[in-house]
Scaffold this motif. Structure first.
Motif, PDB file in Angstrom:
ATOM      1  N   VAL A   7     -53.482  31.431  24.775  1.00 14.14           N
ATOM      2  CA  VAL A   7     -52.232  31.240  25.503  1.00 14.14           C
ATOM      3  C   VAL A   7     -51.139  31.997  24.765  1.00 14.14           C
ATOM      4  CG1 VAL A   7     -50.629  29.572  26.481  1.00 14.14           C
ATOM      5  CG2 VAL A   7     -53.039  28.947  26.186  1.00 14.14           C
ATOM      6  N   CYS A   8     -50.406  32.833  25.498  1.00 13.14           N
ATOM      7  CA  CYS A   8     -49.415  33.722  24.893  1.00 13.14           C
ATOM      8  C   CYS A   8     -48.016  33.363  25.390  1.00 13.14           C
ATOM      9  CB  CYS A   8     -49.704  35.169  25.270  1.00 13.14           C
ATOM     10  SG  CYS A   8     -51.395  35.719  24.928  1.00 13.14           S
ATOM     11  N   GLY A   9     -47.110  33.110  24.459  1.00 12.95           N
ATOM     12  CA  GLY A   9     -45.739  32.788  24.853  1.00 12.95           C
ATOM     13  C   GLY A   9     -45.019  31.978  23.799  1.00 12.95           C
ATOM     14  N   GLU A  10     -43.987  31.281  24.229  1.00 10.42           N
ATOM     15  CA  GLU A  10     -43.073  30.650  23.286  1.00 10.42           C
ATOM     16  C   GLU A  10     -43.519  29.266  22.825  1.00 10.42           C
ATOM     17  OE1 GLU A  10     -41.516  29.556  27.428  1.00 10.42           O
ATOM     18  OE2 GLU A  10     -42.262  31.374  26.472  1.00 10.42           O
ATOM     19  N   ALA A  11     -42.957  28.882  21.682  1.00  5.01           N
ATOM     20  CA  ALA A  11     -43.051  27.524  21.151  1.00  5.01           C
ATOM     21  C   ALA A  11     -41.676  27.188  20.590  1.00  5.01           C
ATOM     22  CB  ALA A  11     -44.112  27.427  20.062  1.00  5.01           C
ATOM     23  N   ARG A  30     -38.185  17.370  19.834  1.00  6.46           N
ATOM     24  CA  ARG A  30     -39.594  17.237  20.189  1.00  6.46           C
ATOM     25  C   ARG A  30     -40.222  18.613  20.384  1.00  6.46           C
ATOM     26  NH1 ARG A  30     -40.006  11.982  24.213  1.00  6.46           N
ATOM     27  NH2 ARG A  30     -38.519  10.668  23.072  1.00  6.46           N
ATOM     28  N   VAL A  31     -41.467  18.755  19.956  1.00  9.53           N
ATOM     29  CA  VAL A  31     -42.173  20.021  20.119  1.00  9.53           C
ATOM     30  C   VAL A  31     -42.323  20.339  21.598  1.00  9.53           C
ATOM     31  CG1 VAL A  31     -43.401  19.792  17.935  1.00  9.53           C
ATOM     32  CG2 VAL A  31     -44.426  18.864  20.013  1.00  9.53           C
ATOM     33  N   PHE A  36     -46.922  26.555  24.667  1.00  8.19           N
ATOM     34  CA  PHE A  36     -47.340  25.577  23.657  1.00  8.19           C
ATOM     35  C   PHE A  36     -48.038  24.398  24.341  1.00  8.19           C
ATOM     36  CE2 PHE A  36     -46.625  21.801  21.099  1.00  8.19           C
ATOM     37  CZ  PHE A  36     -46.834  22.205  19.787  1.00  8.19           C
ATOM     38  N   ASN A  37     -47.417  23.887  25.411  1.00  4.95           N
ATOM     39  CA  ASN A  37     -48.000  22.750  26.130  1.00  4.95           C
ATOM     40  C   ASN A  37     -49.338  23.107  26.770  1.00  4.95           C
ATOM     41  OD1 ASN A  37     -45.769  21.135  25.535  1.00  4.95           O
ATOM     42  ND2 ASN A  37     -44.746  21.578  27.475  1.00  4.95           N
ATOM     43  N   VAL A  38     -49.443  24.305  27.344  1.00  7.89           N
ATOM     44  CA  VAL A  38     -50.697  24.700  27.987  1.00  7.89           C
ATOM     45  C   VAL A  38     -51.823  24.768  26.961  1.00  7.89           C
ATOM     46  CG1 VAL A  38     -51.899  26.543  29.224  1.00  7.89           C
ATOM     47  CG2 VAL A  38     -49.578  25.918  29.886  1.00  7.89           C
ATOM     48  N   ALA A  49     -59.072  26.580  22.470  1.00  4.25           N
ATOM     49  CA  ALA A  49     -57.790  27.214  22.792  1.00  4.25           C
ATOM     50  C   ALA A  49     -57.089  27.694  21.535  1.00  4.25           C
ATOM     51  CB  ALA A  49     -56.888  26.241  23.539  1.00  4.25           C
ATOM     52  N   ALA A  50     -56.416  28.832  21.656  1.00  3.94           N
ATOM     53  CA  ALA A  50     -55.573  29.369  20.599  1.00  3.94           C
ATOM     54  C   ALA A  50     -54.205  29.673  21.196  1.00  3.94           C
ATOM     55  CB  ALA A  50     -56.183  30.629  20.004  1.00  3.94           C
ATOM     56  N   LEU A  51     -53.173  29.626  20.360  1.00  2.02           N
ATOM     57  CA  LEU A  51     -51.821  29.975  20.788  1.00  2.02           C
ATOM     58  C   LEU A  51     -51.386  31.238  20.058  1.00  2.02           C
ATOM     59  CD1 LEU A  51     -49.286  29.221  22.450  1.00  2.02           C
ATOM     60  CD2 LEU A  51     -48.471  27.963  20.435  1.00  2.02           C
TER      61      LEU A  51
END
Length: 313
Positions: A7-11, A30-31, A36-38, A49-51
């Protein structure tokens, strides 16, 4: 289970202003972040899964990293830096109206560029892209280049997840969405996002255009009104799962994680299999993902379900 979902994007941190203190404000951080949620949602549903994101070395970044590890999300593709963590601050005025302030300039999750983009391991099967990381720089250009480079090797999925408090220019969002649609095999979008992006176009018209660009599965979520799906040959609509809603935070992210999970469990994560989905299978997919989203809606915050909470397998 050797295949990996990246999963590619923000946290980021969602910071809620709870009230005042004698010397300041009472805050609850809160995180969060849609990608990040996906990633967490996929892991809870039993996927590997990897982020791929940028995380700060500050206290908030350490908390995000700790959560990923605790949720068994692979962190080898996380790029650490001394840039600060993005903050999304939510406050409520005397009339009960929420107000949002976004602090993202120069932050870690948008600092990734082509040179710092980590190499993907060979076992990556699905790349999931989402939200504002695609429209801010330099990370947006890096991620779009990654999607183009891996399009023929991996299945590419995309959820625009429009956030106008981050980038208010709808023209920029449309340009990015169309570019990503041309690089994606699966696009999941909410009716709210379609209303912002294409207020004069019917959802079916937008879906047909994306399918003509090479998308093989378009899914539209409609909240309490259920969901719809299109392939090059089929269209199906499904009612929403009944639920007593606590809040809808993370519902769309849960839907996306569950959609990918169902396709993986049913061994349908290929272009040919997506094209061959009939109406019965599409309806099963929407019901599974809708049920997962309903569970999240029944709980406070982005508390996504685990696989044992859903039917089958």
């Amino acid at each position: 289970m050797n295949d990996m979902f990246v999963v590619c994007g923000e946290a980021l941190m969602d910071v809620y202003v709870l009230g005042t203190t004698p010397t300041g404000l009472q805050l609850d951080a809160r995180v969060g972040g849609s990608p990040f949620n996906v990633a967490v949602g996929l892991s809870r549903l039993g996927r590997r899964a990897a982020l791929l994101t940028g995380l700060s070395r500050d206290a908030a970044g350490e908390r995000l990293m700790h959560t990923l590890s605790a949720e068994h999300v692979d962190t080898h593709l996380v790029v650490r830096s001394d840039a600060p963590t993005t903050l999304s601050v939510v406050s409520v005025d005397a009339a009960g109206v929420p107000h949002y302030a976004f602090y993202g300039q120069g932050t870690a999750d948008r600092a990734i560029d082509d040179d710092s983009l980590p190499a993907l391991p060979p076992e990556v099967r699905v790349l999931q892209f989402g939200s504002y990381a695609l429209v801010v720089e330099p990370v947006g250009s890096a991620l779009r280049s990654l999607a183009a480079r891996e399009h023929d090797r991996c299945l590419v999925a995309y959820d625009p997840n429009v956030r106008l408090n981050v980038e208010p220019d709808l023209g920029r969002w449309r340009t990015t969405v169309e570019a990503m649609a041309a690089l994606s095999h699966i696009v999941k979008v909410s009716d709210e996002d379609l209303g912002l992006l294409y207020p004069d176009s019917a959802p079916a018209e937008v879906a047909r255009r994306w399918l003509s660009l090479g998308v093989r599965l378009v899914v539209l979520t409609r909240g309490a009104r259920g969901s719809e799906a299109w392939t090059p040959c089929q269209h199906v609509a499904e009612a929403a799962a009944p639920v007593d809603v606590v809040d809808t935070v993370g519902a769309g992210d849960t839907f996306q994680a569950a959609l990918l999970t169902w396709l993986d469990e049913e061994q349908l994560l290929s272009i040919a299999e997506l094209e061959a989905l009939d109406t019965q299978r599409l309806a099963e997919l929407l019901r599974f993902a809708g049920r997962a989203a309903a569970i999240t809606c029944s709980r406070r915050g982005a508390d996504m379900p685990r696989r044992k909470e859903l039917p089958g397998n």
